[in-house]
Design a protein around this motif. Sequence first.
Motif, short mmCIF file in Angstrom:
data_model
loop_
_atom_site.label_atom_id
_atom_site.label_comp_id
_atom_site.label_asym_id
_atom_site.label_seq_id
_atom_site.Cartn_x
_atom_site.Cartn_y
_atom_site.Cartn_z
N VAL A 96 0.84 -1.20 0.00
CA VAL A 96 0.00 0.00 0.00
C VAL A 96 0.87 1.25 0.00
CG1 VAL A 96 -1.56 1.34 1.49
CG2 VAL A 96 -2.04 -1.08 1.01
N ASP A 100 1.06 4.09 -2.97
CA ASP A 100 0.66 5.45 -2.64
C ASP A 100 1.80 6.43 -2.87
OD1 ASP A 100 -1.58 7.05 -1.59
OD2 ASP A 100 -0.16 7.54 0.01
N LEU A 109 -7.90 3.65 0.23
CA LEU A 109 -7.71 2.28 0.72
C LEU A 109 -9.02 1.70 1.23
CD1 LEU A 109 -5.84 -0.06 1.49
CD2 LEU A 109 -5.37 1.14 3.64
N ILE A 142 -3.44 -0.14 9.87
CA ILE A 142 -3.77 1.26 10.09
C ILE A 142 -2.70 1.95 10.93
CG2 ILE A 142 -5.43 2.79 11.23
CD1 ILE A 142 -7.59 0.65 10.42
N PHE A 172 -3.08 8.11 5.98
CA PHE A 172 -4.28 7.50 5.41
C PHE A 172 -5.53 7.83 6.22
CE2 PHE A 172 -1.44 5.14 2.75
CZ PHE A 172 -2.21 4.83 1.63
N LYS A 173 -5.41 8.72 7.20
CA LYS A 173 -6.59 9.13 7.94
C LYS A 173 -7.56 9.86 7.01
CE LYS A 173 -4.33 9.50 12.45
NZ LYS A 173 -3.93 10.40 13.56
N ARG A 175 -9.07 8.52 4.50
CA ARG A 175 -9.18 7.84 3.20
C ARG A 175 -8.96 6.33 3.32
NH1 ARG A 175 -3.71 8.12 -0.07
NH2 ARG A 175 -2.25 8.74 1.54
N THR A 176 -9.32 5.79 4.48
CA THR A 176 -9.33 4.35 4.69
C THR A 176 -10.75 3.92 5.00
OG1 THR A 176 -7.07 4.36 5.55
CG2 THR A 176 -8.42 2.44 6.07
N TYR A 177 -11.21 2.90 4.28
CA TYR A 177 -12.61 2.46 4.36
C TYR A 177 -12.67 0.94 4.48
CZ TYR A 177 -13.69 7.14 2.63
OH TYR A 177 -13.80 8.50 2.48
N ILE A 194 -12.38 3.93 10.76
CA ILE A 194 -12.37 3.96 9.30
C ILE A 194 -13.78 4.14 8.77
CG2 ILE A 194 -10.25 2.66 9.02
CD1 ILE A 194 -11.75 0.14 8.78
N THR A 369 -7.81 13.51 3.68
CA THR A 369 -6.74 13.37 4.66
C THR A 369 -6.22 14.74 5.09
OG1 THR A 369 -6.06 11.23 3.76
CG2 THR A 369 -4.41 12.44 5.02
#
Length: 376
Positions: A96, A100, A109, A142, A172-173, A175-177, A194, A369
Amino acid sequence: MSRGHVMHVGYSAVFQNPENALPDREVWDQEIRMVSEAEDLGFDSIWTVEHHFTDYTMCPDPVQFLTWVAGKTNLQLGTAVIVLPWHDPMRVAEQVTMLDNLSDGRLILGIGRGLARVEYEGFRVDMNTSRERFLEYAKMLIEGLEQGYVEHDGEFVTQPRREIRPKPEHSFKGRTYAAAVSPEGMPLMAQLGIGLLVIPQKPWEIVESDFAAYHGEWARHHTAPPPPPLSGGFCWVDTNAERAEEKAMEHIGNYYGTVMKHYEFGPKRPHEGVKGYEFYEGISRYIDRHGARGAAEDFTRLMPYGTPDQVLEKLQVIREKIDMAAFFPNLCFAGMNWTEARRNRDLFAAEVLPVLKEWDAPPVGLAATELVAAAA
């Protein structure tokens, strides 16, 4: 009041080859062509999903595929999803990060836990441990992406501290799901901090109840608001409403047929007695009551199909229900011929996409983010 951003619209590539009707290479060549044309048509991102071993979808490595997309386009890149229990979380953190960094922060993500017996058995992972594995691996991933290293001593993994190299360049805060379908999964995603990836597949009153549980749990663990959800869906667009419904029932219904086959929903009961999959056993019971055709029709009716105006009306309902920040439709699926698929995509791009991109919406991706960082 405007939030300063507009709806993000992606294109979802699923690589389906039902009943192996075509050579796999032909399916890939045609889908790659669709992906290569997406940027010029106005789409903002490319999404794909991880699956293995069957004709259901044939993208076993979303990160590898999206690395190719990153080199060919300027689009954002979405994983919907990487199925964590099938992977070493240290390796996922490295993959990842590398994608990125190479793409200058274009990755959105998405992670999940999966539910197909054929895939769990293929990777020699006990499905009874899937929820616990997902939670442990997600926490490792995470935290690792924010810290720049992974270190963990848990039930399934003892990971000595190791640096992620190259180092992550972006947080990645925001934009992580995660894909969470079962009611039990919603609070767990909130605890992890998330956002939610949503595919319409349940009555909206049940979705609203799930979201209430998610937001309630989020408020107990976090002070900042959660990332606005993102939504996918299976679309059929036609200039004629009657023909649109007929074709939607055919193609989206056929897609649901591939779901029932891949996940063995129905008489085989692969989820019966499996820890953490009680909700999915309920899907098999639902199909027993309504029949395969009835279940497929119910699934289809939840999807945005119809004339361009009807599709927009249905997307507005989804927007009102969950306040989505992005929509990434599937426009080529279930073995529809490529002439139909391109016509479906092109009409969506010409008549639906420009209107969606006028809708006010929260930011997505690295912009989200940056908003989180500014609020901290």
